[in-house]
Design a protein around this motif. Structure first.
Motif, PDB file in Angstrom:
ATOM      1  N   LEU A   1     -21.432  25.871  11.907  1.00  0.00           N
ATOM      2  CA  LEU A   1     -22.325  26.737  12.675  1.00  0.00           C
ATOM      3  C   LEU A   1     -23.235  27.530  11.747  1.00  0.00           C
ATOM      4  N   ILE A   2     -22.614  28.159  10.757  1.00  0.00           N
ATOM      5  CA  ILE A   2     -23.411  28.922   9.803  1.00  0.00           C
ATOM      6  C   ILE A   2     -23.446  28.147   8.498  1.00  0.00           C
ATOM      7  N   GLN A   3     -24.631  27.675   8.148  1.00  0.00           N
ATOM      8  CA  GLN A   3     -24.781  26.883   6.933  1.00  0.00           C
ATOM      9  C   GLN A   3     -24.901  27.811   5.730  1.00  0.00           C
ATOM     10  N   ARG A   4     -23.954  27.703   4.819  1.00  0.00           N
ATOM     11  CA  ARG A   4     -24.033  28.485   3.590  1.00  0.00           C
ATOM     12  C   ARG A   4     -24.390  27.570   2.441  1.00  0.00           C
ATOM     13  N   LYS A   5     -25.230  28.065   1.571  1.00  0.00           N
ATOM     14  CA  LYS A   5     -25.571  27.272   0.391  1.00  0.00           C
ATOM     15  C   LYS A   5     -24.451  27.416  -0.627  1.00  0.00           C
ATOM     16  N   VAL A   6     -23.821  26.297  -0.989  1.00  0.00           N
ATOM     17  CA  VAL A   6     -22.698  26.395  -1.916  1.00  0.00           C
ATOM     18  C   VAL A   6     -23.046  25.849  -3.298  1.00  0.00           C
ATOM     19  N   ALA A   7     -24.084  25.075  -3.391  1.00  0.00           N
ATOM     20  CA  ALA A   7     -24.444  24.503  -4.682  1.00  0.00           C
ATOM     21  C   ALA A   7     -25.887  24.014  -4.613  1.00  0.00           C
ATOM     22  N   GLU A   8     -26.328  23.472  -5.716  1.00  0.00           N
ATOM     23  CA  GLU A   8     -27.686  22.943  -5.772  1.00  0.00           C
ATOM     24  C   GLU A   8     -27.664  21.573  -6.404  1.00  0.00           C
ATOM     25  N   VAL A   9     -28.464  20.671  -5.910  1.00  0.00           N
ATOM     26  CA  VAL A   9     -28.662  19.396  -6.588  1.00  0.00           C
ATOM     27  C   VAL A   9     -29.953  19.508  -7.371  1.00  0.00           C
ATOM     28  N   LYS A  10     -29.824  19.403  -8.688  1.00  0.00           N
ATOM     29  CA  LYS A  10     -31.026  19.507  -9.516  1.00  0.00           C
ATOM     30  C   LYS A  10     -31.648  18.118  -9.636  1.00  0.00           C
ATOM     31  N   ALA A  11     -32.330  17.709  -8.596  1.00  0.00           N
ATOM     32  CA  ALA A  11     -32.866  16.353  -8.538  1.00  0.00           C
ATOM     33  C   ALA A  11     -33.923  16.138  -9.615  1.00  0.00           C
ATOM     34  N   VAL A  12     -34.787  17.117  -9.795  1.00  0.00           N
ATOM     35  CA  VAL A  12     -35.772  17.087 -10.880  1.00  0.00           C
ATOM     36  C   VAL A  12     -35.696  18.444 -11.550  1.00  0.00           C
ATOM     37  N   ASP A  13     -35.518  18.432 -12.881  1.00  0.00           N
ATOM     38  CA  ASP A  13     -35.205  19.688 -13.548  1.00  0.00           C
ATOM     39  C   ASP A  13     -36.144  19.993 -14.708  1.00  0.00           C
ATOM     40  N   GLY A  14     -37.407  20.158 -14.380  1.00  0.00           N
ATOM     41  CA  GLY A  14     -38.356  20.571 -15.406  1.00  0.00           C
ATOM     42  C   GLY A  14     -38.975  19.402 -16.138  1.00  0.00           C
ATOM     43  N   ILE A  15     -39.796  18.622 -15.455  1.00  0.00           N
ATOM     44  CA  ILE A  15     -40.450  17.512 -16.141  1.00  0.00           C
ATOM     45  C   ILE A  15     -41.968  17.730 -16.177  1.00  0.00           C
TER      46      ILE A  15
END
Ligand SMILES: Nc1ncnc2c1ncn2[C@@H]1O[C@H](COP(=O)(O)OP(=O)(O)OP(=O)(O)O)[C@@H](O)[C@H]1O
Ligand SMILES: Nc1ncnc2c1ncn2[C@@H]1O[C@H](COP(=O)(O)OP(=O)(O)O)[C@@H](O)[C@H]1O
Ligand code: SF4
Ligand code: SF4
Ligand SMILES: [Mg+2]
Ligand SMILES: [Mg+2]
Lengths: 332, 339
Positions: free
Chosen positions: B36-50
């Motif tokens: 019901l309540i979506q909490r952000k638990v992590a991040e996917v660093k799909a592109v990380d500074g290019i």
């Protein structure tokens, strides 16, 4: 080596409003225990239908095996009851499909899909099935295996989805794996790892593999024996050396010349096989490669060329097989 | 933080004016939990500074392992994602800051050809409608009859019979559908095309036809391609320069000849080793050094050099320090401290 699978004169047809599609039209080949056999050919030539026929998964009544035998360890799979066939699929032959996204259930978690097959095969409890699922995911090189179990197919990239598919196939400890374009959409290190994984399995566990692919490099690296398929028929077969160094069919030759290679000079324009593969509902009695063939003569229109022995286990079905130059000679 | 942040000049071809400039692009996707309540638990660093640049008419290859961020990079350029940080300049303009009409124009100039020719075409539309639709939306050819003429012309350009205008996607082969995908991209007169695994799903003989088509179109219309592919033999054939990505980072960038003749980064070398060559004699003579280890999760990338857990050359410092993306030779950029 002992013979594991023997396909003889297999014919599978689909009955459509556009006519009878002769998807598999007299295919014969063998697979020995632990051996890796490749089937190469263009899309629509009947590779997958051959595989589905072996698994008895051709969708009836639209399609049906109309002729031939498929002997697995001496028993004709085509004669088994549906119940007996289900056991073969659960315990002896596993299939890894072309499109992991469509063969995985999008609304079930990875864990559920994996433990389901583990439980079906081993009959263990939930905890043991989950442990085995984690082990299988590790075996196919997935990081965060525990966490992956709770993810859904759309969370995974293409490579990861194919690993899951292979894990599911391995869960039944099969004798034969039929891998239909298992690495087509994957990048090379993953492809190399997955094929190496499958190669090691075939060696260590004595699992035989039929690998269906259009990647001639993959075939060259991994296959013991190669069958080249065109329009429902095997038009050339032999060892990898026979096929690559001494091709005796114009289609094989054209395929070899149409791929860019890392070990050859850059810049030359590719030499594609012109035209399209034929409509399998409209084949005539002549050679089906005729419209695209540089060597075709009137004789090629009159009848289909017989499959003839070149030497060893090298066979070709072409009236003019003796007129072909080797690919190396043609290139220079 | 990636070292690419420190480079003031983005790596590109010397002396060419930059058509596309990507500066320190980051795209992080939130990973959420809860029903019901979506909490952000992590991040996917799909592109990380290019960072990279492209000039007009150039074909840049983008290669790398599954999940390394190739598609995401393409989607960011296409403005299909709201980027986390960095900037993308097209013809000098920041594409995130375009107003409505400029954005619509951008969406016309920058097109995409997808990997899967089937799922990218509307199954209920005839090929003729599929090709006419973008022209109508972008108001390129308002007159319906003229649009139909252009549809026939596009079919011709892409080597398809004009009879296909009345057919549906399911009535065509994969190669034919991919040609429709190319024709649709061309319908709005683009300048820049993101080819995301555009020939990967095709059979070899058809693949060669489509590669030749893409090359001819490039020459004829001066198109610029970002050519995303996992097939290094194809990339070597069609690209002018090649960028190699790994876990959201760019690890090597060089001209095509240089990259394939003198690969420097350990990952690029592993990648080239893994490409099977269609010749069993060559293959059995080759040493197959298959890069080991698992691909780390982009949710939790390794510290320091992201390749260190799988790298043969790794030393202790690789576990902490992020290698700078540096120009080790003119126009040859590498992110590795040990080469
Ligand atoms: N919408 C999203 N939500 C969460 N994660 C995502 C999303 N889109 C992509 N990712 C993740 O971002 C990473 C990069 O994805 P991307 O699709 O760019 O990889 P790729 O290199 O193109 O892979 P492939 O070759 O398999 O298509 C992957 O780990 C992927 O799972
Ligand atoms: N369910 C079906 N109904 C009608 N024709 C089919 C069906 N499935 C496959 N075919 C036809 O059978 C031929 C062989 O298909 P397939 O074996 O899938 O090719 P591939 O070599 O790409 O695996 C094709 O002409 C295809 O159109
Ligand atoms: S039989 Fe004739 S048409 Fe067929 S492959 Fe041989 S030369 Fe070509
Ligand atoms: S920086 Fe270290 S770990 Fe990274 S590629 Fe170079 S040697 Fe390997
Ligand atoms: Mg198939
Ligand atoms: Mg992708």
């Amino acid at each position: 080596m002992t013979e594991l699978l023997k396909i003889q004169g297999l014919k599978t047809q689909f009955f459509t409003s556009a006519g009878t599609v002769k998807a598999v039209d007299g295919v014969t080949y063998d697979v020995e225990e632990g051996e890796t056999v490749a089937v190469v050919g263009e899309s629509g030539c009947g590779k997958s239908v051959t595989a589905l026929s072996i698994m008895r998964l051709v969708a009836e009544p639209a399609g049906r095996v109309v002729d031939g035998n498929i002997l697995f360890q001496g028993n004709d799979l085509l004669q088994l009851s549906e119940e007996e066939m289900r056991k073969i699929r659960g315990n002896n032959i596993a299939m890894v499909f072309q499109e992991p996204m469509t063969s995985l259930n999008p609304v079930l978690s990875i864990g559920l899909q994996l433990t389901e097959t583990v439980q079906m095969h081993l009959g263990v409890d939930d905890a043991a099935a989950r442990a085995r699922a984690v082990e299988l995911l590790g075996l196919v090189g997935m990081s965060d295996a525990e966490r992956r179990l709770d993810q859904y197919p759309h969370h995974l990239s293409g490579g990861m989805r194919q690993r899951v598919m292979i894990a599911i196939a391995l869960s039944c400890e099969p004798k034969l794996i039929i891998a239909d374009e298992p690495t087509t959409a994957l990048d090379v290190t993953i492809q190399a790892q997955i094929l190496e994984l499958m190669k090691n399995l075939t060696r260590d566990l004595g699992v035989a593999m039929i690998i269906i692919t259009h990647n001639l490099g993959v075939v060259a690296r991994y296959a013991d024996r190669v069958n080249v398929m065109y329009a429902g028929k095997i038009i050339e077969s032999g060892t990898a050396e026979d096929i690559y160094h001494n091709p005796k069919h114009p289609y094989t030759l054209a395929l070899l010349k149409s791929v860019p290679r890392l070990d050859q000079p850059r810049g030359a324009k590719l030499d594609p096989v012109e035209g399209q593969p034929p409509d399998l509902a409209r084949l005539d009695e002549g050679c089906s490669f005729r419209p695209r063939c540089r060597y075709a003569t009137d004789a090629c229109a009159a009848s289909f060329p017989p499959t003839e022995l070149i030497d060893g286990i090298h066979y070709s079905a072409c009236f003019h097989k003796d007129k072909l130059d080797s690919p190396m000679k043609e290139a220079s | 933080m990636s070292a690419a942040a420190d480079t003031t000049t983005a790596p590109g071809a010397a002396g060419e004016s930059d058509f596309l400039q990507v500066n320190n692009l980051r795209m992080y996707f939130p990973v959420t939990e809860g029903i019901l309540i979506q909490r952000k638990v992590a991040e996917v660093k799909a592109v990380d500074g290019i960072s990279f640049t492209m000039h007009k008419g150039e074909t840049l290859g983008l290669v790398g392992e599954s999940g390394c961020g190739k598609t995401t990079t393409g989607r960011c350029i296409l403005q299909l994602e709201k980027i986390t940080s960095g900037e993308i300049l097209y013809d000098g303009q920041n594409v995130a800051k375009l107003n409505k009409s400029a954005l619509s124009e951008y969406r016309q100039k920058v097109q995409v050809i997808f990997q899967d020719p089937f799922s990218s075409l509307n199954p209920r539309m005839k090929i003729g409608e599929i090709l006419a639709e973008p022209m109508r939306v972008h108001g390129i050819i308002p007159d319906a009859r003229k649009r139909d003429e252009r549809v026939m012309e596009l079919l011709n350009i892409c080597g398809l019979s004009t009879r296909f205008a009345d057919r549906y996607p399911h009535e065509m082969s994969g190669g034919q559908r991919q040609r429709v995908g190319i024709a649709r991209a061309l319908s709005v007169n683009p300048e820049f095309i993101v080819c995301d695994e555009a020939v990967s799903a095709l059979d070899v003989s058809i693949q060669a036809q489509v590669i030749n088509l893409l090359e001819d179109l490039r020459d004829e219309f001066g198109l610029t391609y970002l050519f995303i592919s996992h097939d290094l033999s194809v990339v070597r054939h069609i690209c002018h320069r090649v960028a190699v990505m790994y876990l959201g980072n760019m690890v090597e960038l060089a001209t095509c000849d240089e990259l394939f003749d003198n690969p420097i980064h350990p990952y690029t070398r592993a990648l080239l080793d893994a490409v099977p060559i269609p010749d069993p004699t060559v293959e059995s003579a080759r040493e197959h050094k298959i890069v080991t280890g698992e691909i780390p999760s982009p949710m939790n990338p390794p510290p320091g050099c992201v390749f260190h857990p799988r790298c043969e050359l790794a030393v202790d410092s690789c576990k902490q320090a992020v290698p700078e993306f540096r120009e080790v030779k003119p126009n040859h950029w590498v992110a590795c401290t040990e080469v």
